[in-house]
Scaffold this motif. Structure first.
Motif, short mmCIF file in Angstrom:
data_model
loop_
_atom_site.label_atom_id
_atom_site.label_comp_id
_atom_site.label_asym_id
_atom_site.label_seq_id
_atom_site.Cartn_x
_atom_site.Cartn_y
_atom_site.Cartn_z
N THR B 417 0.78 -1.50 0.00
CA THR B 417 0.08 0.04 -0.13
C THR B 417 0.86 1.39 0.05
O THR B 417 0.19 2.36 -0.52
CB THR B 417 -0.98 0.03 1.25
N LYS B 490 -7.67 1.13 7.11
CA LYS B 490 -7.11 2.15 7.26
C LYS B 490 -5.73 2.33 6.62
O LYS B 490 -5.33 3.45 5.93
CB LYS B 490 -6.79 2.54 8.71
N LYS B 493 -6.12 3.19 2.96
CA LYS B 493 -6.51 4.42 2.73
C LYS B 493 -5.40 5.47 2.76
O LYS B 493 -5.50 6.56 2.21
CB LYS B 493 -7.58 4.79 3.37
#
Ligand code: HEM
Ligand SMILES: [Cu+2]
Lengths: 207, 533
Positions: B417, B490, B493
């Motif tokens: 990520t 989370k 994001k």
């Protein structure tokens, strides 16, 4: 490890993939090959205790009787999957000498209001005795058909091979009658008590 | 190295919209889809477990009827094994293996797409096999347990047919995925990445893939015979027609026992990266560890009948399977020692992946101990089909497979990520899930030894306390996964920017090439083979 992977990898990949698919197909075949192999193994060793053990009368007569040994043979009868038959041995057990020919009977009666054809499947415990338990006459050699309400006594004539190892002194012979019409087993019937999530307490056992 | 990365930016990014996913041939996107699928299945399978534990909170029948209970039990196992652990491990393989070995993508990108998209179809079939019982006239629910033993499985209703087709699809999917992964590992390594320098995760997947290729087709054959027995009048497993139900057991466990290594090995691979990273020491005994995995692979194929001690095998066969099974604990124990010696005198830090790593070593060793108890025939005749077996395999599978995947998720989330997860939340999740796991399954050793049978909706009141502890633990365990989900969402994001090398210790020993890429890596990586120094 090839030094120029971008160049040759396509062919190389195709080769590897072909090999893998061969393994897959081979193993799929292996699964099916297990069927005859397993049967063969069982009939050679008696592993699943269910060879019919059929021999001819003449063969049975030639074996010498060993009067020094006594083997107890116990008889057991079961109906498979709620087959509506009454089925029991007429005696619970007999003592025999190896090599001696013995005849016993089983009683069977069809309690249903329709004719039923069923097949008896033998099982021997301990299974090591299977290949030493020979029958010259058995109701399990063919399918049995009973009309509604019909009952009869069925014969079983057997001889225990004197080669039976000494440590086996009791043999249990068990028969299970199975309906040859298997469609009834695959119940696709309705089960009304299932259609609510909070559910009745009666387990469904119409198998 | 950086020259290579710059070149990557000239390539097209991902196509827009749903086509990016539906037609994807990109190993990273497919890996992401696998992981999301596994996460969804984790919650569906977990939901079933919650119903099961709620029902077992009290003796008697409260929530679900016996057949529905057994159907939920069956589907819980199948979903967790085929829907959760295997896809999650395959997702990690897709994401990481090409990057680790410096390949531009998987060897067969289109087949990769298909192996993924078969999974949702299989999941829909699996769930409809559960739901079809609510339609009148479809017969008895699947009440067999995940082993699908005949004659019961021949007698159940239409759900079984749907389930058999689902197993076919799951099998095809994992065979194709395995072929792809094995081919990638064998042929696509960058120059200078010989076998003996591959990260342990790659080795673990090489063995896993080969195992699947060998045993999956046998399961497919077995359930195909089941289908034939159900509908085409054959008697493969029907004694009335000359078949033998025990044959199915052999076919099933010929697949089923290697399958437990399929679940275990990818996680052992993750451990082989996590433990050295956070010990800041190279893996102790890399070569022997690879050898032990190979030994496990070979031996695992020939010990299946330890699941069948009670069927009445010959003394010779039983002895053989017993000794073989006990032998298996040797490579497993040695692997754990490798990890312990890696930590020995290392400079350890306890980030979330490492916490999972250490917990796995402790708890999985416990499963090894109960495994040896079960391997001993006279003892197993008592333990078989009791909650002791349930305790054994949950200790083997949750630490051995699931926690290994969690360790992998926390280890690689920064790479995937580009964000760091919240370390504090990660640690809370670790303690919460580990403690509640033990609370759930430890008491089952005792209820099992006391004689509580598995796969039965009701139980004798003497087992009440053990079951209530288990159920409370189970609910807490289930609940902890909401935190897991929260952390993942989370981190996806946003959050603190992750460095390209978020774990400095990851460079030690036999590192993969994934750390030479930025976090997150570009859509296309290693389009020209990297140079390894
Ligand atoms: C030291 C190594 C191990 C030994 C000796 C061992 C032994 C056994 C034995 C003998 C059984 C059959 C028990 C019975 O049904 O009566 C069993 C069941 C099982 N084991 Fe293990 N085991 C070991 C490791 C593992 C590992 C590594 C896994 C998975 C990661 C695993 C997963 C399972 C599962 C899922 C079952 C139950 C299957 C079922 O009946 O549904 N075991 N084990
Ligand atoms: Cu096993």
């Amino acid at each position: 490890m090839n030094q120029n992977p971008q160049h040759t990898s396509k062919q190389q990949n195709a080769k590897t993939v072909r090999l893998m698919f061969l393994i897959v197909i081979g193993m799929f075949g292996f699964g099916f090959a297990m069927v005859p192999l397993y049967d063969l193994l069982c009939s050679v060793t008696g592993l699943n205790g269910s060879t019919t053990g059929r021999i001819q009368d003449e063969t049975a007569l030639t074996s010498r009787v060993d009067y020094n040994r006594i083997v107890t043979v116990e008889f057991d009868a079961t109906n498979n999957a709620d087959l509506p038959w009454e089925f029991r041995p007429t005696i619970k057990k007999v003592d025999v000498h190896p090599g001696e020919i013995k005849e016993v009977t089983y009683f069977v009666k069809n309690n249903a209001n329709h004719a039923i054809i069923a097949q008896a499947i033998p099982g021997i415990t301990p299974w090591q005795a299977t290949n030493h338990f020979n029958k010259t006459e058995c109701f399990c050699f063919k399918q049995q058909k009973l009309e509604p309400g019909e009952g009869k006594e069925m014969a079983l004539r057997f001889v225990i091979d004197p080669t039976l190892p000494k440590e086996y002194r009791t043999i249990t012979l068990s028969y299970t009658f199975m309906d040859t019409d298997r469609s009834k087993l695959k119940q696709n019937g309705d089960m009304p008590e299932l259609h609510t999530f909070v559910i009745s307490k009666t387990p469904n056992n119409n198998i | 190295m950086s020259a290579v990365i710059h070149e990557d930016h000239h390539h097209d990014g991902p196509p827009a919209g749903f086509k990016r996913w539906l037609y994807s041939t990109n190993h990273k996107d497919i890996g992401t889809m696998y992981l999301i699928f596994a996460l969804v299945m984790l919650f569906i399978g977990g939901g079933m477990a919650m119903i099961i534990r709620a029902e077992l909170f009290m003796p008697g029948i409260q929530i679900v009827n016996p057949d529905l209970y057994n159907n939920l039990l069956t589907d819980h196992a199948l979903i967790m094994i085929f829907g959760m652990v295997m896809p999650a491990a395959a997702g990690m393989a897709n994401w990481m293996i090409p990057m680790m070995i410096g390949a531009p993508d998987m060897a067969l990108p289109r087949m990769n797409n298909m192996s993924f998209w078969l999974l949702p179809a299989a999941a829909i079939l699996l769930l409809s096999s559960l739901l079809v019982q609510f339609i009148p006239g479809t017969g008895v629910p699947i009440n067999t347990g995940w082993t699908l033993y005949p004659p019961l499985s021949v007698q159940t209703g239409m759900g079984m047919d749907l389930l058999i087709f689902s197993v076919h699809l799951l099998g095809i999917s994992s065979i194709m995925a395995s072929i792809n992964i094995v081919t990638t590992i064998l042929n696509m390594r960058a120059p200078g990445m010989p076998f003996m320098k591959m990260p342990l995760f790659v080795w673990a997947w090489l063995f896993t893939g080969l195992l699947l290729i060998i045993v999956m087709p046998v399961l497919a054959g077995g359930v195909t015979m089941l289908l034939f027995d159900r509908h085409f009048g054959t008697s493969f497993f029907d004694a009335a027609g000359g078949g033998d139900p025990v044959l199915f057991q052999h076919l099933f466990w010929f697949f089923g026992h290697p399958e437990v290594y399929v679940l275990l090995l990818p996680s052992i691979g993750v451990l082989g990266l996590v433990i050295p990273t956070f010990s800041r020491k190279p893996l102790f005994g890399y070569k022997p560890l690879v050898f032990f995995m190979g030994f496990l692979f070979a031996l695992g194929l020939v010990v299946w009948a330890h699941h069948q001690y009670t069927i009445g095998m010959s003394l010779g066969a039983t002895t053989y399977f017993m000794i073989g099974t006990i032998l298996i604990s040797i490579p497993i124990g040695l692997m754990l020692f490798n990890f312990i010696f890696t930590m020995w005198r290392g400079s350890l830090t306890f980030e979330t992946p490492m916490l999972f790593g250490i917990a796995i070593i402790l708890m999985f060793a416990f499963a090894g101990v109960t495994g040896v108890m079960l391997a001993v025939v006279p003892a197993d005749l008592q333990y078989h089909d009791s909650y002791f077996v349930v305790a054994h395999f949950h200790y083997a599978l949750i630490p051995g497979a699931v926690f290994g995947l969690y360790a992998g998720v926390f280890y690689w989330l920064p790479k995937w990520t580009g964000h760091m997860y919240n370390e504090k939340q990660g640690k809370i999740f670790f303690w919460w899930t580990t403690l509640s796991f033990n609370l759930t399954f430890f008491p089952q050793h005792f209820s099992g030894l006391a004689g509580m049978p598995r796969r039965i909706v009701d139980y004798n009141i003497q087992y009440i306390e053990f079951n209530q502890i288990s159920s409370i633990g189970g609910f807490l365990f289930g609940l902890s996964h909401l935190l897991f989900l929260y952390i993942i969402i989370k981190t996806v994001k946003g959050g603190e920017k992750a460095a390209d090398k978020p774990w400095e210790g990851a460079q030690i020993g036999t590192p993969g090439l994934e750390w030479t890429l930025p976090s997150p890596p570009p859509f296309h990586s290693f389009t020209t083979p990297p140079q390894i120094k």
